[in-house]
Design an enzyme around this catalytic site. Sequence first.
Site, PDB file in Angstrom:
ATOM      1  N   ASN A  19      31.346  24.810   4.883  1.00 32.47           N
ATOM      2  CA  ASN A  19      32.504  24.418   5.692  1.00 32.47           C
ATOM      3  C   ASN A  19      32.641  25.446   6.810  1.00 32.47           C
ATOM      4  OD1 ASN A  19      35.020  23.814   6.729  1.00 32.47           O
ATOM      5  ND2 ASN A  19      36.168  24.423   4.884  1.00 32.47           N
ATOM      6  N   TRP A  20      32.284  25.027   8.020  1.00 34.93           N
ATOM      7  CA  TRP A  20      32.323  25.984   9.146  1.00 34.93           C
ATOM      8  C   TRP A  20      33.743  26.210   9.663  1.00 34.93           C
ATOM      9  CZ3 TRP A  20      27.512  24.908  12.823  1.00 34.93           C
ATOM     10  CH2 TRP A  20      26.341  25.252  12.133  1.00 34.93           C
ATOM     11  N   LYS A  21      34.686  25.396   9.213  1.00 32.97           N
ATOM     12  CA  LYS A  21      36.082  25.497   9.687  1.00 32.97           C
ATOM     13  C   LYS A  21      36.102  25.448  11.221  1.00 32.97           C
ATOM     14  CE  LYS A  21      37.132  27.885   5.438  1.00 32.97           C
ATOM     15  NZ  LYS A  21      38.005  28.772   4.697  1.00 32.97           N
ATOM     16  N   HIS A 104      41.708  20.047   2.263  1.00 33.78           N
ATOM     17  CA  HIS A 104      41.464  21.491   2.192  1.00 33.78           C
ATOM     18  C   HIS A 104      42.810  22.220   2.242  1.00 33.78           C
ATOM     19  CE1 HIS A 104      40.223  25.523   3.271  1.00 33.78           C
ATOM     20  NE2 HIS A 104      39.022  25.205   2.823  1.00 33.78           N
ATOM     21  N   GLU A 106      43.788  24.734   3.739  1.00 32.02           N
ATOM     22  CA  GLU A 106      44.252  25.108   5.081  1.00 32.02           C
ATOM     23  C   GLU A 106      44.916  23.919   5.765  1.00 32.02           C
ATOM     24  OE1 GLU A 106      40.536  26.763   6.437  1.00 32.02           O
ATOM     25  OE2 GLU A 106      40.778  28.402   4.996  1.00 32.02           O
ATOM     26  N   GLU A 174      39.300  24.951  -5.278  1.00 27.33           N
ATOM     27  CA  GLU A 174      39.314  26.136  -4.427  1.00 27.33           C
ATOM     28  C   GLU A 174      40.653  26.862  -4.591  1.00 27.33           C
ATOM     29  OE1 GLU A 174      36.382  25.781  -0.925  1.00 27.33           O
ATOM     30  OE2 GLU A 174      38.273  24.918  -0.291  1.00 27.33           O
ATOM     31  N   GLY A 180      38.398  33.142   1.587  1.00 29.67           N
ATOM     32  CA  GLY A 180      38.282  34.130   2.663  1.00 29.67           C
ATOM     33  C   GLY A 180      38.763  35.521   2.298  1.00 29.67           C
ATOM     34  N   SER A 220      35.333  32.315  -1.556  1.00 31.67           N
ATOM     35  CA  SER A 220      34.568  33.569  -1.550  1.00 31.67           C
ATOM     36  C   SER A 220      33.236  33.478  -2.299  1.00 31.67           C
ATOM     37  CB  SER A 220      35.418  34.728  -2.083  1.00 31.67           C
ATOM     38  OG  SER A 220      36.491  34.980  -1.187  1.00 31.67           O
ATOM     39  N   GLY A 241      32.644  28.724   2.666  1.00 28.70           N
ATOM     40  CA  GLY A 241      33.221  28.875   3.999  1.00 28.70           C
ATOM     41  C   GLY A 241      32.452  29.905   4.810  1.00 28.70           C
ATOM     42  N   GLY A 242      32.974  31.127   4.824  1.00 36.75           N
ATOM     43  CA  GLY A 242      32.413  32.196   5.662  1.00 36.75           C
ATOM     44  C   GLY A 242      30.910  32.359   5.542  1.00 36.75           C
TER      45      GLY A 242
HETATM   46  P1  PGA Z   1      35.350  31.035   1.899  1.00 38.38           P
HETATM   47  O1  PGA Z   1      35.998  29.595   2.199  1.00 38.38           O
HETATM   48  O2  PGA Z   1      33.983  30.781   1.299  1.00 38.38           O
HETATM   49  O3  PGA Z   1      35.263  31.691   3.259  1.00 38.38           O
HETATM   50  O4  PGA Z   1      36.250  31.740   0.971  1.00 38.38           O
HETATM   51  C1  PGA Z   1      35.834  28.529   1.309  1.00 38.38           C
HETATM   52  C2  PGA Z   1      36.550  27.319   1.836  1.00 38.38           C
HETATM   53  O5  PGA Z   1      37.642  27.451   2.364  1.00 38.38           O
HETATM   54  O6  PGA Z   1      36.029  26.188   1.710  1.00 38.38           O
END
Ligand code: PGA
Length: 261
Positions: A19-21, A104, A106, A174, A180, A220, A241-242
């Site tokens: 997930n590149w956000k 998600h 967010e 999640e 993050g 993470s 994510g990251g």
């Molecule tokens: P993260 O994000 O791997 O940067 O913690 C995961 C996500 O939000 O899907």
Amino acid sequence: MGHEVGENDLAQRLLIAGNWKMNGLASHLNEGRAISEGSRAFAPQLDLLLCPPATLVRTLRDQLDDHVFVGGQTCHHAEKGAHTGEVSAEMLRDAGASHVIVGHSERRADHGESSESVRSKLTAAHRAGLIAVVCIGETLSERETGKTLGVLETQLAGSLHDDVSADDTIVAYEPVWAIGTGKTPSTDDVAQVHAHLRGKLIERFGEDRGRAIRLLYGGSVQPANAATLLAVPDVDGALVGGASLKASDFLAICEAACNCR
Ligand code: PGA
């Protein structure tokens, strides 16, 4: 698009999703290409998905090998209309997406998305022929007050409609506090949550359907912890994510995934 996968294989076959956000300009497409090229050897064992910002879905789809699926990060519930700034599931599909993330944390936090609105996005995704990755997760205060399983149960029940199957729906657990932050739950905690969610899926959809729906862990996930997290029973993959922004990290996670089955 990727190879055919039978419903019975899905729970065993790991999916590693990135997930590149809100990250990624055209200059970032080379990381996507590096992921595609570097993961060719993993394709027989793993499913791979990259979810770039909507602006890059078409170009990324055109530039990646077929073994890497491309998805959106959210969609509107309507097919089209006067919803300035929104992207419909049909538009993502038209741009070459096969998947879309919905719910998600967010989005739930920044845009006030309720499980009911997530369910309408899920329905939209299925209407457009997309596979939905439905995210659920507890906050730190919910965890600290012992509410984790109850919160997840409510989000799971409210975010899914009755006709979901492993062919069109993936669930991602999640924990909000793990996203993050570099923090992850213990493997015991992940195992407890995934077993609980598996039980709820079986209770609602029956043994076969409930068992086949893939349950991803996200929050993470890094090259250093991927093997441990992916070895937990009922963890059928990861939502990253990251670490999905850098080909070397994402490929290291894919390699760990291959080695743990
Ligand atoms: P993260 O994000 O791997 O940067 O913690 C995961 C996500 O939000 O899907």
